[in-house]
Motif scaffolding. Structure first.
Motif, short mmCIF file in Angstrom:
data_model
loop_
_atom_site.label_atom_id
_atom_site.label_comp_id
_atom_site.label_asym_id
_atom_site.label_seq_id
_atom_site.Cartn_x
_atom_site.Cartn_y
_atom_site.Cartn_z
N VAL A 190 0.80 -1.20 -0.02
CA VAL A 190 -0.06 -0.06 0.01
C VAL A 190 1.02 1.36 0.02
N GLN A 191 0.58 2.37 -1.01
CA GLN A 191 1.04 3.48 -0.94
C GLN A 191 0.24 4.66 -0.98
N LEU A 192 0.34 5.67 -0.09
CA LEU A 192 -0.45 6.84 -0.13
C LEU A 192 0.71 7.82 -0.44
N VAL A 193 0.75 8.53 -1.57
CA VAL A 193 1.64 9.59 -2.06
C VAL A 193 1.14 10.99 -2.33
N LEU B 177 -3.89 20.07 -2.24
CA LEU B 177 -2.99 18.67 -2.38
C LEU B 177 -3.67 17.75 -2.81
N SER B 178 -3.01 16.90 -3.50
CA SER B 178 -3.32 15.49 -4.00
C SER B 178 -2.79 14.27 -3.10
N CYS B 179 -3.38 13.15 -3.21
CA CYS B 179 -2.96 11.81 -2.74
C CYS B 179 -3.39 10.88 -3.55
N ALA B 180 -2.31 10.28 -4.14
CA ALA B 180 -2.54 8.94 -5.06
C ALA B 180 -2.33 7.85 -4.07
N GLU C 288 -2.01 29.69 10.74
CA GLU C 288 -2.42 28.53 11.69
C GLU C 288 -2.61 27.40 10.92
N ASP C 289 -2.82 27.43 9.62
CA ASP C 289 -2.81 26.27 8.65
C ASP C 289 -1.50 25.70 8.65
N THR C 290 -0.50 26.28 8.92
CA THR C 290 0.91 25.55 8.67
C THR C 290 0.94 24.33 9.37
N ALA C 291 1.24 23.48 8.67
CA ALA C 291 1.40 22.01 9.17
C ALA C 291 2.01 20.89 8.30
N VAL C 292 2.32 19.86 8.74
CA VAL C 292 2.47 18.84 7.71
C VAL C 292 1.05 18.06 7.56
N TYR C 293 0.69 18.01 6.31
CA TYR C 293 -0.52 17.30 5.88
C TYR C 293 -0.48 15.78 5.38
N TYR C 294 -1.16 15.12 6.13
CA TYR C 294 -1.21 13.61 5.98
C TYR C 294 -2.48 13.21 5.37
N CYS C 295 -2.18 12.23 4.14
CA CYS C 295 -3.46 11.54 3.57
C CYS C 295 -3.62 10.08 4.43
N ASN D 250 -5.79 0.59 8.12
CA ASN D 250 -5.55 2.23 8.17
C ASN D 250 -4.09 2.44 7.79
N TYR D 251 -3.94 3.20 6.86
CA TYR D 251 -2.92 3.59 6.11
C TYR D 251 -2.52 5.05 6.20
N TRP D 252 -1.23 5.43 6.16
CA TRP D 252 -0.75 6.78 6.14
C TRP D 252 0.13 7.07 5.11
N GLY D 253 0.19 8.35 4.56
CA GLY D 253 1.10 8.93 3.58
C GLY D 253 2.20 9.33 4.56
N GLN D 254 3.22 9.92 3.84
CA GLN D 254 4.40 10.39 4.31
C GLN D 254 4.49 11.84 4.59
N GLY D 255 3.38 12.40 4.20
CA GLY D 255 2.92 13.69 4.58
C GLY D 255 3.48 14.79 3.73
#
Length: 115
Positions: free
Chosen positions: A2-5, A20-23, A88-95, A103-108
């Motif tokens: 599984v990959q979330l990019v 933002l996009s997540c493939a 305040e929206d500054t952050a690392v965003y994760y898919c 339950n899977y996560w992308g790298q951010g």
């Protein structure tokens, strides 16, 4: 496997927009609830927006009216359109992809809102 990019992060001025996009690969995408989470320095990871397999959506109060989540099952992708960005929206965003048992996560991807 599984990959979330994620892609589409970057530096933007206050009031600006990013998409933002997540493939996803390795999952039967259309059966998964997809979400975007974020984590700012020194803070816990929090839900930003989610979209179910039926395309029902849910948003954090802090982003309602500014962010829009969408999905394209034909492209195995989920998107987050972010408008009227604030510092305040500054952050690392994760898919995130989840169903009843997985339950899977992308790298951010980093989003920085600054003048």
């Amino acid at each position: 496997q599984v990959q979330l990019v994620e892609s589409g992060g970057g530096l933007v001025q206050p009031g600006g927009s990013l998409r933002l996009s997540c493939a996803a690969s390795g999952i039967i995408f259309r059966f998964f609830t997809m979400g975007w989470y974020r984590q700012a320095p020194g803070k816990q990871r929090e839900l930003v927006a989610m979209i179910t397999s039926r395309s029902d959506t849910n948003y954090a109060e802090s982003v309602k009216g500014r962010f829009t989540i969408s999905r394209d099952n034909a492209k195995n992708s989920v998107y987050l359109q972010m408008n009227s960005l604030k510092p305040e929206d500054t952050a690392v965003y994760y898919c995130n992809a989840r169903n009843m048992t997985r339950n899977y996560w992308g790298q951010g991807t980093q989003v920085t809102v600054s003048s």
